[in-house]
Design an enzyme around this catalytic site. Structure first.
Site, PDB file in Angstrom:
ATOM      1  N   HIS A 288       0.824  -1.226   0.000  1.00  0.00           N
ATOM      2  CA  HIS A 288       0.000   0.000   0.000  1.00  0.00           C
ATOM      3  C   HIS A 288       0.852   1.268   0.000  1.00  0.00           C
ATOM      4  O   HIS A 288       0.320   2.370  -0.069  1.00  0.00           O
ATOM      5  CB  HIS A 288      -0.933   0.030   1.220  1.00  0.00           C
ATOM      6  CG  HIS A 288      -1.947  -1.075   1.231  1.00  0.00           C
ATOM      7  ND1 HIS A 288      -2.815  -1.287   0.183  1.00  0.00           N
ATOM      8  CD2 HIS A 288      -2.218  -2.048   2.155  1.00  0.00           C
ATOM      9  CE1 HIS A 288      -3.586  -2.337   0.457  1.00  0.00           C
ATOM     10  NE2 HIS A 288      -3.240  -2.822   1.631  1.00  0.00           N
TER      11      HIS A 288
ATOM     12  N   ASP B 289      -3.087 -10.530  -2.339  1.00  0.00           N
ATOM     13  CA  ASP B 289      -3.631 -10.069  -1.059  1.00  0.00           C
ATOM     14  C   ASP B 289      -5.113  -9.717  -1.279  1.00  0.00           C
ATOM     15  O   ASP B 289      -5.499  -9.370  -2.393  1.00  0.00           O
ATOM     16  CB  ASP B 289      -2.847  -8.824  -0.613  1.00  0.00           C
ATOM     17  CG  ASP B 289      -3.134  -8.409   0.807  1.00  0.00           C
ATOM     18  OD1 ASP B 289      -2.326  -8.763   1.695  1.00  0.00           O
ATOM     19  OD2 ASP B 289      -4.151  -7.718   1.039  1.00  0.00           O
TER      20      ASP B 289
ATOM     21  N   HIS C 274      -6.560  -7.172  -0.340  1.00  0.00           N
ATOM     22  CA  HIS C 274      -6.641  -5.726  -0.600  1.00  0.00           C
ATOM     23  C   HIS C 274      -5.917  -5.383  -1.899  1.00  0.00           C
ATOM     24  O   HIS C 274      -4.880  -5.989  -2.209  1.00  0.00           O
ATOM     25  CB  HIS C 274      -6.004  -4.941   0.560  1.00  0.00           C
ATOM     26  CG  HIS C 274      -6.638  -5.228   1.888  1.00  0.00           C
ATOM     27  ND1 HIS C 274      -6.114  -6.159   2.763  1.00  0.00           N
ATOM     28  CD2 HIS C 274      -7.754  -4.743   2.462  1.00  0.00           C
ATOM     29  CE1 HIS C 274      -6.896  -6.206   3.841  1.00  0.00           C
ATOM     30  NE2 HIS C 274      -7.890  -5.362   3.684  1.00  0.00           N
TER      31      HIS C 274
ATOM     32  N   ASP D  56      -4.826 -12.770   3.637  1.00  0.00           N
ATOM     33  CA  ASP D  56      -6.062 -12.255   4.243  1.00  0.00           C
ATOM     34  C   ASP D  56      -7.285 -12.543   3.376  1.00  0.00           C
ATOM     35  O   ASP D  56      -8.364 -12.002   3.607  1.00  0.00           O
ATOM     36  CB  ASP D  56      -5.940 -10.758   4.586  1.00  0.00           C
ATOM     37  CG  ASP D  56      -5.193  -9.958   3.547  1.00  0.00           C
ATOM     38  OD1 ASP D  56      -4.958 -10.490   2.446  1.00  0.00           O
ATOM     39  OD2 ASP D  56      -4.842  -8.797   3.828  1.00  0.00           O
TER      40      ASP D  56
HETATM   41 ZN   LIG Z   1      -4.254  -7.122   2.904  1.00  0.00          ZN
END
Ligand SMILES: [Zn+2]
Length: 297
Positions: free
Chosen positions: A116, A151, A153, A230
């Site tokens: 990120h 991931d 995200h 995740d």
């Molecule tokens: Zn994540």
């Protein structure tokens, strides 16, 4: 198969600073214990240099991390943020270079995660380890590279840092809507495969197949995997993702990726991004076994 690791990455704990945080040292220490017991071989991680950071990030970003004067989404500033982020990015470079040199799969088991981070620290990330490692490889070892971000995200930081580079393909399979609320559309060299909350293993593997097809068509000389765990079904209790992948799903994911790399005759490496459940050691172990299955199939 070797694993890059350092006990030094256990020295910081955001949960102590914030009074509760999922990105805790036990994520990697318990995984280390589990994999050690299974007979995996480890290599000590060493930090990357500031010059290496600047291959992917701006000087401004480096100064922000250095200043320890920032606040991001659940991302804590502390005096040694840069030191730990340099260690994690250094481990990613080691994994990438060793994979290239020895034509062997390497896993970087370190923290903090990185995908990120781009123009400021965010989402538990300070430096973008994957973007730094791939940028380093493109300085001489390879001319064309692909990044697969699995991931839950969207890997928004990585996408921002490699956007528009036609010698790098970035593919992210992630949940939408979910933090950081990006990655709904593909653009230039960045392919996004957003999936609904509640995605099942079958739906996920179909998306992965699509991603691997794009990688095959691009024809990279190496594949870097931003490996987040995740996507696991138990992750929803932390409100960090809502996919329905099971423990065994990670073996299938590892095998599919590894088979594609074998067909393409390219090396690959993976670095740990997210994954916060109690079962993380087992999920990583299953993923690594899947990689082995694919290599020997
Ligand atoms: Zn994540």
């Amino acid at each position: 198969m070797k694993i890059i690791y350092s006990e030094k990455c256990l020295e910081y704990d955001p949960s102590k600073l914030l009074g509760g945080h999922p990105e805790v040292p036990e994520r990697v220490s318990k995984t280390y214990d589990f994999l050690k017991q299974k007979g995996f071989e480890f290599i000590e991680a060493s930090p990357c240099s500031e010059k290496e950071i600047l291959l992917a990030h701006s000087e401004n970003h480096l100064n922000i991390v250095k200043s320890a004067n920032f606040s991001g989404h659940d991302t804590v500033a502390f005096p040694d943020s840069l030191r730990y982020a340099r260690l994690s990015a250094g481990a990613a470079i080691q994994a990438a270079e060793l994979a290239c040199k020895d034509k062997e799969f390497i896993f970087s088991l370190t923290r903090p995660p990185g995908h990120h981070a781009s123009i400021r620290p965010a989402g538990f990330c300070y430096l973008n380890s994957m973007a730094i490692a791939i940028s380093k490889l493109l300085k001489g070892r390879v001319t064309r590279a692909a990044i697969l971000d699995i991931d839950v995200h969207h890997g928004n930081g990585t996408e921002d840092l490699i956007y528009g580079k036609d010698n790098v393909l970035f593919i992210s399979i992630h949940q939408y809507p979910l933090y950081p609320l990006s990655g709904l559309e593909s653009r230039l060299n960045c392919i996004n495969i957003p999936l609904n909350p509640g995605t099942t293993e079958e739906q996920y593997l179909a998306a992965l197949n699509k991603a691997l097809f794009h990688i095959e068509r691009f024809g990279p000389e190496i594949l870097g995997i931003s490996a987040g765990f995740d996507t696991y079904c138990e992750e929803d209790k932390y409100d960090l993702g809502d996919f329905q992948l099971k423990k065994e799903s990670y073996r299938k994911i590892g095998e599919m990726i590894s088979r594609t790399c074998k067909q393409l005759k390219i090396p690959s490496f993976a670095i740990l991004e997210g994954g916060y459940s109690e079962d993380l050691p087992e999920l990583i172990h299953n993923f690594l076994n899947g990689i082995k299955d694919g290599e020997s199939s």
